[in-house]
Design an enzyme around this catalytic site. Structure first.
Site, PDB file in Angstrom:
ATOM      1  N   HIS A  44       0.848  -1.192   0.000  1.00 49.83           N
ATOM      2  CA  HIS A  44       0.000   0.000   0.000  1.00 49.83           C
ATOM      3  C   HIS A  44       0.881   1.237   0.000  1.00 49.83           C
ATOM      4  O   HIS A  44       1.791   1.349   0.823  1.00 49.83           O
ATOM      5  CB  HIS A  44      -0.910   0.011   1.227  1.00 49.83           C
ATOM      6  CG  HIS A  44      -1.566   1.344   1.440  1.00 49.83           C
ATOM      7  ND1 HIS A  44      -2.579   1.790   0.626  1.00 49.83           N
ATOM      8  CD2 HIS A  44      -1.329   2.320   2.332  1.00 49.83           C
ATOM      9  CE1 HIS A  44      -2.946   2.996   1.032  1.00 49.83           C
ATOM     10  NE2 HIS A  44      -2.200   3.331   2.063  1.00 49.83           N
ATOM     11  N   SER A  45       0.648   2.162  -0.912  1.00 50.77           N
ATOM     12  CA  SER A  45       1.352   3.435  -0.980  1.00 50.77           C
ATOM     13  C   SER A  45       2.860   3.211  -1.069  1.00 50.77           C
ATOM     14  O   SER A  45       3.330   2.526  -1.970  1.00 50.77           O
ATOM     15  CB  SER A  45       0.946   4.307   0.217  1.00 50.77           C
ATOM     16  OG  SER A  45       1.410   5.628   0.063  1.00 50.77           O
ATOM     17  N   MET A  46       3.630   3.732  -0.114  1.00 51.47           N
ATOM     18  CA  MET A  46       5.076   3.514  -0.127  1.00 51.47           C
ATOM     19  C   MET A  46       5.388   2.021  -0.080  1.00 51.47           C
ATOM     20  O   MET A  46       6.343   1.561  -0.696  1.00 51.47           O
ATOM     21  CB  MET A  46       5.718   4.239   1.060  1.00 51.47           C
ATOM     22  CG  MET A  46       7.217   4.122   1.178  1.00 51.47           C
ATOM     23  SD  MET A  46       7.895   2.827   2.263  1.00 51.47           S
ATOM     24  CE  MET A  46       6.925   2.842   3.731  1.00 51.47           C
TER      25      MET A  46
ATOM     26  N   GLY B  47       3.781  -0.175  -1.593  1.00 54.75           N
ATOM     27  CA  GLY B  47       3.633  -0.636  -2.964  1.00 54.75           C
ATOM     28  C   GLY B  47       4.903  -0.446  -3.774  1.00 54.75           C
ATOM     29  O   GLY B  47       5.271  -1.295  -4.585  1.00 54.75           O
TER      30      GLY B  47
END
Length: 188
Positions: free
Chosen positions: A94-96, A98
């Site tokens: 998720h986000s960073m 990812g």
């Protein structure tokens, strides 16, 4: 999910483990994230999948570090998978997290069986603006009206409240398909 720790590469890393017999899924959170953010997902996927959420360096109960580079995050995650013997596994970022997941899959394909990315950019690098960090120490900010909230944020580095997103949350008048300010969305 139970919190546990493991030492890899000389660093203590914490992780939340949902346990169970299911296929392992390693979940990597974003900046400011914590492993327990994946507790709901772990409950939803059990018993078919066992969610293990790593608290990346400098986050939650994991040890802090001077090196907070994407390369360091990737090396930690690879060492974690090897130390726990969980690979190859499904990898969720998720986000960073990812960005880390993309790089982990590219550099260590033998550890990754499947890749799931949620809201991640392609890069994780230093911002190109002078003051990129949003100071949230005094949040949430309260104001009696939207106008008062806009007045408080005028001239500050707080994001503009003019960005709007559709919401199905009912308004005071009872309608539900309205456009409401991002900062004023209700939890439901």
């Amino acid at each position: 999910m139970t919190m546990e720790t493991v030492t890899v590469r000389g660093r203590r890393l914490a992780y939340a483990d949902a346990g169970g017999p299911g296929a392992p899924v390693l979940a990597l959170h974003g900046h400011f994230g914590r492993a327990r953010a994946f507790a709901g997902l772990a409950a939803a996927l059990a018993p078919e999948f066992r969610v293990i959420a790593l608290e990346q360096r400098g986050h939650g109960l994991s040890a802090h570090a001077d090196d907070m580079s994407p390369d360091a995050y990737v090396a930690d995650a690879a060492a974690f998978v090897r130390a726990t013997g969980l690979g190859p596994l499904a990898l969720l970022g998720h986000s960073m997290g990812g960005v880390v997941a993309f790089q982990l899959a590219a550099r260590h394909p033998e550890l990754v069986r499947a890749l799931i990315i949620e809201e991640a950019g392609a890069l994780n690098r230093r911002p190109e603006v002078a003051h990129p960090v949003l100071d949230v120490r005094d949040w949430p900010r309260r104001a009696p009206t939207l106008g008062a909230a806009r007045w408080r944020t005028a001239g500050s580095r707080t994001p503009a409240t003019s960005w709007r997103a559709p919401s199905n949350a009912p308004t005071a008048g009872g309608s539900s398909s309205t456009t409401r300010p991002w900062c004023g969305r209700r939890k439901h």
